[in-house]
Design an enzyme around this catalytic site. Structure first.
Site, PDB file in Angstrom:
ATOM      1  N   SER A  39      22.389 -64.932  24.222  1.00 57.43           N
ATOM      2  CA  SER A  39      22.661 -66.326  23.886  1.00 57.43           C
ATOM      3  C   SER A  39      23.778 -66.371  22.850  1.00 57.43           C
ATOM      4  O   SER A  39      24.882 -65.890  23.105  1.00 57.43           O
ATOM      5  CB  SER A  39      21.376 -67.005  23.405  1.00 57.43           C
ATOM      6  OG  SER A  39      21.536 -68.396  23.335  1.00 57.43           O
ATOM      7  N   HIS A  59      16.875 -69.562  30.641  1.00 53.27           N
ATOM      8  CA  HIS A  59      17.643 -68.943  29.566  1.00 53.27           C
ATOM      9  C   HIS A  59      16.939 -67.720  28.986  1.00 53.27           C
ATOM     10  O   HIS A  59      17.589 -66.794  28.502  1.00 53.27           O
ATOM     11  CB  HIS A  59      17.893 -69.975  28.464  1.00 53.27           C
ATOM     12  CG  HIS A  59      18.815 -69.501  27.387  1.00 53.27           C
ATOM     13  ND1 HIS A  59      20.085 -69.013  27.649  1.00 53.27           N
ATOM     14  CD2 HIS A  59      18.663 -69.408  26.042  1.00 53.27           C
ATOM     15  CE1 HIS A  59      20.674 -68.672  26.508  1.00 53.27           C
ATOM     16  NE2 HIS A  59      19.825 -68.890  25.530  1.00 53.27           N
TER      17      HIS A  59
END
Length: 701
Positions: free
Chosen positions: A559, A674
């Site tokens: 991320s 994610h």
């Protein structure tokens, strides 16, 4: 990114550009999230990478070990205290997507609790032709019988809301059943909810911000269609995040509804909702409501706050009476905890009559019990194992019962039961060791960054290791969004990497929250280069101590940590021989146009601000790959279902490497969102592939 909401408008930032991609971006077509051409490219790349890693003779063993650890039935079943029961969401080989179940607190304390399953996601998925991923439950208090389940198809942040009866163990017939959207909800009462979601277009326009979050909150009553919901508040389409409801209640019967309007990522306006009316509260923009006890609302600040003659330092926990918020009188906050320069708040939980506060003290966990009284608040330390990370696993405002989780690099996670009214924790669970740590040690050192700041880091290595630079070592960090990186028991890393005689490093670089808001703010926007300098400084310190060397050194992060990896790949290709870039941001020129990117302008800056655009152009990994540079071969992985950062960054980065003739590996899993958590097999596969890559790069073939 974490779904924090915050406020403080960026002066002069304006709206991010909506112009077409620049002419010199030949891979913008890979931004077509699930377009046929893009997915054909993904399929071809996946085929090559799977062959490179899964055909390695080490892969089968790595995958087997990773899956065994992830699905072990003797893991700690982490508790959720609901209605006098202990609930748990559980995955194993028999339930790869998971089951939600409960037992009694007494039975939970035994070695082999007898669980009652209330929801089987594998069975539900099979029956409905979906791949349901658990995203939590919103429980109606004080009865704690009804719940709104947040279910994601494949792991996206967008969820479906379905009402569930905990007593019958069934979905409520004719109950709330709200279709997929990025949405947040709170129970007003058993027949109505506050909800922010995509309501579609109306006479005032749409209902979602550019970053893809809702900014219109409505009241929806049981049995009504979405079209009948009554609007109670409307933010602005230009808000960087969105507007979200929040319900606070305590064990004394106090209850109130609030709204967060995330004008920017770190700054929010906070509103009180009463009888359908909304009132803005005089709270600092960089603050979060953390609970309520005996009518005292708990507020965590990330900026200095002066009110009623009281100055609350940044990074503190304070309390104000709910009655004062409701009446509109001047607030006079009481300071419950103010950190020193090496401390930060890690977690806050309210019980019936107390507050449990967990803090990081020089990256080591500490816990305090805070108690209100007629004369003020008192604080009492809790005795727990030292040199560990301590987190609040669960707490209830129906009584003072709570569970705390304790873990370290070499110490398997333990769970401690505690009564906050008499805080003498008792260990009730212990995870068995998953790797042999007998010959390993943990040390903490400090590196000196480019501005002279000392940057702490931990290294786990063999006892008696010869300091000759020959030890294969992997290092990770995050460096953003005030998220702290603390010691934890990484069982799979221990089994697949440390047991082989290798080393692991955790770097506590700026941008994170290890030392509070100032540690984070040191690397915001155009000051961000210092984060990347910190990371490189840690590596250089390791090399100076001869604990490893560039040829034997690999790095990984996901991320925002994936952005960190991309920058380090470009700026210091000579320092690493392996770089794993996970679910990353990489095109920092167009990040505001991709997925939820527009919500992170508070962290990274915007290309609509000239100085910020110039900086982003300088550090953007996608824009700064250079032909003719000798880079370490990177491994870039992402997921198609990631609707937060999006797979587009990773795709374009890999495509540019290919275009420049630079070797790389790329893999895009088609599920998992994610966090790559669609099921336990996916997690084991991703871990095994990553460790094969590091073994190939750092240990040799």
């Amino acid at each position: 990114m974490m779904s924090l909401v915050s406020a403080a408008l960026l002066t002069g930032a304006g709206a991010p550009p909506s112009a077409p991609a620049p002419a010199d971006d030949p891979f913008v077509w890979l931004e077509d999230w699930t377009g046929p051409r893009a997915m054909q490219w993904v399929e071809a790349e996946n085929k090559a990478t799977l062959a490179a890693f899964q055909n390695d003779p080490r892969y089968a063993g790595y995958y087997k070990d990773a899956l065994a650890i992830a699905s072990a039935k003797d893991r700690i079943a982490m508790p959720m205290l609901i209605h006098g029961r202990v609930y748990n969401f559980w995955r194993d080989a028999d339930h790869p997507q998971g089951i939600w179940r409960y037992t009694s607190p007494t039975d939970y304390a035994t070695d082999a609790p007898h669980w009652t399953t209330v929801l089987d996601l594998d069975a539900l998925s099979k029956a409905e032709g979906k791949k349901w991923v658990w995203k939590g439950a919103n429980i109606l208090d004080p009865e704690e019988r009804l719940a709104l389940l947040n279910l994601s198809d494949g792991g996206e942040d967008a969820v479906t809301l379905r009402e569930f009866d905990l007593q019958t163990g069934q979905f409520v017939k004719g109950g709330f059943d709200i279709p997929k959207s990025k949405q947040n909800e709170g129970w007003l009462d058993k027949d109505s909810i506050l909800i922010a979601r995509d309501w579609g277009a109306d006479q005032q326009g749409g209902s979602m911000t550019k970053s893809g979050y809702p900014f219109v909150v409505k009241i929806l009553k049981r049995g009504e269609p979405l079209s009948a919901a009554k609007e109670v508040y409307r933010g602005e389409a230009s808000d960087q995040v969105g507007t979200f409801p929040m319900i606070l209640s305590d064990g004394s019967g106090n209850r109130a509804a609030f709204l967060y309007r995330g004008v920017t990522f770190f700054g929010n306006e906070t509103y009180l909702v009463t009888d359908g009316a909304v009132k803005k509260l005089p709270l600092p923009t960089k603050s979060q409501l953390q609970g309520m006890v005996e009518g005292q609302v708990l507020i965590q600040t990330s900026e200095e706050w002066t009110s009623g003659g009281v100055t609350v330092p940044s990074g503190s926990l304070a309390a104000v009476p709910l009655a004062t918020l409701q009446s509109g009188e001047v607030l006079k906050p009481q300071i419950l905890f103010a950190p020193n320069a090496r401390q930060s708040i890690d977690g806050v939980a309210a019980t019936k009559g107390h507050v449990i506060l967990s803090i990081n003290d020089n990256v080591r966990g500490r816990v305090q019990i805070l108690t209100p009284s007629a004369t003020g608040w008192t604080s009492k330390p809790v005795t727990l194992p030292d040199n560990a990370t301590i987190s609040i696993a669960s707490a209830s405002d129906k009584d003072d019962k709570a569970y705390l989780a304790v873990a370290g690099f070499l110490a398997p996670t333990t769970l401690w039961a505690m009564d906050a009214a008499d805080p003498r924790p008792v260990q009730v669970k212990a995870m068995p060791a998953r790797f042999d740590a007998a010959g390993l040690v943990v040390e903490q050192f400090e590196a000196t960054s480019t501005d002279g700041t000392k940057i702490p880091y931990f290294i786990v290595h063999k006892k008696g290791m010869t300091p000759d630079g020959s030890t294969p070592t992997i290092m990770t960090a995050y460096g953003g969004f005030e998220v702290p990186m603390t010691p934890s028991y990484a069982a799979i890393t221990g089994k697949l990497w440390l047991e082989r005689g290798n080393s692991f490093v955790l770097a506590n670089i700026r941008g994170g929250g290890e030392f509070g808001p100032a540690w984070h703010e040191a690397g915001l926007k155009t000051r961000r280069q210092i984060i990347y300098d910190d990371f490189a400084a840690v590596a250089q310190d390791i090399f100076a101590r001869k604990l490893s060397s560039p040829k034997k050194f690999g790095i990984y992060g996901g991320s925002n940590g994936g952005l960190l990896m991309g920058v380090e790949f470009n700026q210091h290709p000579d320092l690493w021989n392996g770089v794993v870039i996970q679910v990353p941001l990489l095109d920092m020129i167009r990040y505001e146009q991709i997925a939820a990117g527009a919500s992170w302008v508070d962290e990274y800056g915007s290309v609509s601000v000239p100085a910020e655009k110039a900086f982003l152009e300088k550090i953007s990994p996608y824009a700064n790959i250079r032909k003719g540079v000798k880079y370490p071969t990177p491994y870039i992985w992402t997921t198609t279902k990631d609707d937060r950062v999006g797979p587009q960054h990773a795709r374009k980065f890999a495509a540019r490497l290919k275009d420049y003739g630079i070797p790389y590996h790329f893999y895009e899993d088609t599920a998992g969102g994610h966090s790559g958590d669609a099921d336990i097999e996916q997690g084991a596969r991703l871990q095994a592939m990553q460790m094969v890559y590091f073994s190939q790069r750092l240990e040799g073939k």
